[in-house]
Design a protein around this motif. Structure first.
Motif, PDB file in Angstrom:
ATOM      1  N   LEU A 140       0.824  -1.208   0.000  1.00  0.00           N
ATOM      2  CA  LEU A 140       0.000   0.000   0.000  1.00  0.00           C
ATOM      3  C   LEU A 140       0.859   1.260   0.000  1.00  0.00           C
ATOM      4  O   LEU A 140       0.467   2.292  -0.549  1.00  0.00           O
ATOM      5  N   SER A 141       2.041   1.173   0.612  1.00  0.00           N
ATOM      6  CA  SER A 141       2.974   2.295   0.571  1.00  0.00           C
ATOM      7  C   SER A 141       3.399   2.584  -0.873  1.00  0.00           C
ATOM      8  O   SER A 141       3.429   3.739  -1.310  1.00  0.00           O
ATOM      9  N   ASP A 142       3.710   1.521  -1.618  1.00  0.00           N
ATOM     10  CA  ASP A 142       4.052   1.669  -3.038  1.00  0.00           C
ATOM     11  C   ASP A 142       2.879   2.247  -3.824  1.00  0.00           C
ATOM     12  O   ASP A 142       3.051   3.109  -4.697  1.00  0.00           O
ATOM     13  N   CYS A 143       1.685   1.765  -3.494  1.00  0.00           N
ATOM     14  CA  CYS A 143       0.478   2.222  -4.192  1.00  0.00           C
ATOM     15  C   CYS A 143       0.266   3.720  -3.970  1.00  0.00           C
ATOM     16  O   CYS A 143      -0.011   4.469  -4.911  1.00  0.00           O
ATOM     17  N   ARG A 144       0.427   4.176  -2.742  1.00  0.00           N
ATOM     18  CA  ARG A 144       0.239   5.594  -2.425  1.00  0.00           C
ATOM     19  C   ARG A 144       1.321   6.454  -3.079  1.00  0.00           C
ATOM     20  O   ARG A 144       1.053   7.583  -3.486  1.00  0.00           O
ATOM     21  N   THR A 145       2.530   5.911  -3.161  1.00  0.00           N
ATOM     22  CA  THR A 145       3.605   6.653  -3.832  1.00  0.00           C
ATOM     23  C   THR A 145       3.263   6.879  -5.297  1.00  0.00           C
ATOM     24  O   THR A 145       3.473   7.977  -5.838  1.00  0.00           O
TER      25      THR A 145
ATOM     26  N   PHE B 263       2.210  10.462  -7.599  1.00  0.00           N
ATOM     27  CA  PHE B 263       2.940  10.902  -8.790  1.00  0.00           C
ATOM     28  C   PHE B 263       2.111  11.921  -9.580  1.00  0.00           C
ATOM     29  O   PHE B 263       2.625  12.938 -10.041  1.00  0.00           O
ATOM     30  N   GLY B 264       0.829  11.630  -9.716  1.00  0.00           N
ATOM     31  CA  GLY B 264      -0.048  12.583 -10.408  1.00  0.00           C
ATOM     32  C   GLY B 264      -0.142  13.899  -9.660  1.00  0.00           C
ATOM     33  O   GLY B 264      -0.168  14.979 -10.272  1.00  0.00           O
ATOM     34  N   ASP B 265      -0.168  13.823  -8.315  1.00  0.00           N
ATOM     35  CA  ASP B 265      -0.218  15.043  -7.514  1.00  0.00           C
ATOM     36  C   ASP B 265       1.051  15.869  -7.692  1.00  0.00           C
ATOM     37  O   ASP B 265       1.000  17.100  -7.732  1.00  0.00           O
ATOM     38  N   SER B 266       2.200  15.184  -7.771  1.00  0.00           N
ATOM     39  CA  SER B 266       3.465  15.913  -7.895  1.00  0.00           C
ATOM     40  C   SER B 266       3.548  16.643  -9.231  1.00  0.00           C
ATOM     41  O   SER B 266       4.052  17.764  -9.313  1.00  0.00           O
TER      42      SER B 266
ATOM     43  N   PRO C 220       8.774  14.897  -5.779  1.00  0.00           N
ATOM     44  CA  PRO C 220       9.737  14.396  -6.770  1.00  0.00           C
ATOM     45  C   PRO C 220      10.865  13.570  -6.150  1.00  0.00           C
ATOM     46  O   PRO C 220      11.266  12.543  -6.709  1.00  0.00           O
ATOM     47  N   PHE C 221      11.385  14.006  -4.998  1.00  0.00           N
ATOM     48  CA  PHE C 221      12.455  13.251  -4.346  1.00  0.00           C
ATOM     49  C   PHE C 221      11.960  11.875  -3.917  1.00  0.00           C
ATOM     50  O   PHE C 221      12.689  10.878  -4.020  1.00  0.00           O
ATOM     51  N   GLU C 222      10.724  11.829  -3.425  1.00  0.00           N
ATOM     52  CA  GLU C 222      10.135  10.549  -3.030  1.00  0.00           C
ATOM     53  C   GLU C 222      10.034   9.614  -4.230  1.00  0.00           C
ATOM     54  O   GLU C 222      10.363   8.417  -4.130  1.00  0.00           O
TER      55      GLU C 222
ATOM     56  N   TRP D  33      15.629   9.402  -0.245  1.00  0.00           N
ATOM     57  CA  TRP D  33      14.611   9.237   0.796  1.00  0.00           C
ATOM     58  C   TRP D  33      14.817  10.261   1.908  1.00  0.00           C
ATOM     59  O   TRP D  33      13.855  10.828   2.443  1.00  0.00           O
ATOM     60  N   ASN D  34      16.076  10.489   2.288  1.00  0.00           N
ATOM     61  CA  ASN D  34      16.376  11.462   3.336  1.00  0.00           C
ATOM     62  C   ASN D  34      15.957  12.876   2.919  1.00  0.00           C
ATOM     63  O   ASN D  34      15.362  13.619   3.705  1.00  0.00           O
ATOM     64  N   ARG D  35      16.271  13.222   1.671  1.00  0.00           N
ATOM     65  CA  ARG D  35      15.889  14.544   1.180  1.00  0.00           C
ATOM     66  C   ARG D  35      14.365  14.700   1.192  1.00  0.00           C
ATOM     67  O   ARG D  35      13.833  15.741   1.575  1.00  0.00           O
ATOM     68  N   SER D  36      13.676  13.660   0.775  1.00  0.00           N
ATOM     69  CA  SER D  36      12.220  13.669   0.791  1.00  0.00           C
ATOM     70  C   SER D  36      11.692  13.830   2.218  1.00  0.00           C
ATOM     71  O   SER D  36      10.748  14.593   2.468  1.00  0.00           O
ATOM     72  N   SER D  37      12.338  13.146   3.177  1.00  0.00           N
ATOM     73  CA  SER D  37      11.910  13.216   4.582  1.00  0.00           C
ATOM     74  C   SER D  37      12.096  14.615   5.151  1.00  0.00           C
ATOM     75  O   SER D  37      11.262  15.095   5.929  1.00  0.00           O
ATOM     76  N   TYR D  38      13.183  15.278   4.775  1.00  0.00           N
ATOM     77  CA  TYR D  38      13.426  16.642   5.273  1.00  0.00           C
ATOM     78  C   TYR D  38      12.311  17.590   4.831  1.00  0.00           C
ATOM     79  O   TYR D  38      11.797  18.388   5.623  1.00  0.00           O
TER      80      TYR D  38
END
Length: 223
Positions: free
Chosen positions: A54-59, A63-66, A101-103, A124-129
Motif C-alpha cells: 500500500l505504501s508503493d500504491c500511495r507513492t 505521482f499525479g499530484d506531484s 519528486p524526491f520521493e 529518501w532522506n531529502r524527501s523526509s526533510y
C-alpha cells in the motif's frame, strides 16, 4: 453517505487517505500481533507485506499530484507577502514541490526503474526533510488559526460565541492530527536525528492510522 463515499473514492486525495488508513492499520495490527505472540508470525509478515504494497500504491498515486503541483503556480507567484500565514503557505508549497519528486526518485531507484548508480537512501532522506518542513508548516498554521479564534471569541459576547464552537473543534482536531503527522515525519528522518527510526510499528501504525482517518472524516464532511 453513499454519494460522499463515491466522491471520496473519485478523488486522488480521498483514495490516498483511504489506502493510508488501511496501510497504517495493517502495520499497527502487525505490531500488536508480534507483541501478543512474542515474535514474528505468518500473519504479521502478511500484514507487513500489505503495508509495503500500500505504501508503493500511495507513492504511485502521489505521482499525479506531484506533476500537477509542479505545473500549478505557487502562492508566492500570485500574491504579495501580507502576513505570517502567507509566509507559511509559501514555505509549505515549496517543501511539497521538492518532497514529492524526491520521493518518486527514491522509489524508482529502489524498484530499479531508473539506473541511478547511487543509493536511494539520500533521496529518501531529502524527501523526509521536506516532508518534515511541510508538517511543521501545517502545525504552525493550525496554531495561528487557534490564536485567531481565541481572539475572536474574546471580542464577541457570550451569546454569539456558539458559532465559533464548530470552527474551534475542527481546528483542535487539526492540531492533534498535525502533531501526529509531525511525529511520523520525524520518525522517517535518518537514524540519530531526534527520534528518527525509533518509533515502534505499533506507535507508527496508530499515529498514521489516526491521521489518515481524520483526513477521511474531514473529506466526507466536505462532500
Amino acid at each position: 453517505m453513499v454519494d460522499a463515499l463515491q466522491s471520496l473514492l473519485a478523488s486522488s486525495r480521498g483514495r490516498s487517505s483511504l489506502f493510508g488508513a488501511i496501510q497504517y492499520a495493517s502495520l499497527l495490527s502487525a505490531g500488536l500481533s508480534e507483541a501478543l505472540l512474542q515474535g514474528t508470525t505468518t500473519l504479521s509478515r502478511s500484514l507487513r507485506n500489505l503495508y509495503r504494497a500500500l505504501s508503493d500504491c500511495r507513492t504511485l498515486l502521489r505521482f499525479g499530484d506531484s506533476v500537477s503541483l509542479l505545473l500549478k503556480p505557487g502562492a508566492y507567484r500570485n500574491s504579495s507577502p501580507k502576513d505570517l500565514i502567507w509566509i507559511i503557505d509559501t514555505i509549505s508549497d515549496l517543501a511539497n514541490r521538492f518532497y514529492y519528486p524526491f520521493e518518486h526518485i527514491a522509489w524508482a531507484i529502489d524498484k530499479r526503474v531508473i539506473p541511478f548508480g547511487e543509493s536511494s537512501a539520500k533521496w529518501w532522506n531529502r524527501s523526509s526533510y521536506f516532508s518534515l518542513i511541510s508538517s511543521i508548516c501545517a502545525l504552525a498554521k493550525t496554531v495561528l488559526s487557534w490564536i485567531d479564534i481565541i481572539k475572536r471569541k474574546g471580542e464577541l459576547p457570550s451569546s454569539d460565541r456558539r458559532q465559533l464552537r464548530k470552527e474551534e473543534f475542527l481546528v483542535t482536531v487539526d492540531f492533534f492530527t498535525n502533531v501526529a503527522r509531525l511525529i511520523v515525519s520525524v520518525h522517517y528522518l535518518p537514524d540519530g536525528m531526534l527520534w528518527g527510526t525509533k518509533l515502534s510499528s505499533t506507535s507508527l501504525g496508530l499515529l498514521g492510522m489516526i491521521s489518515s482517518l481524520v483526513s477521511l472524516w474531514k473529506m466526507i464532511d466536505e462532500f
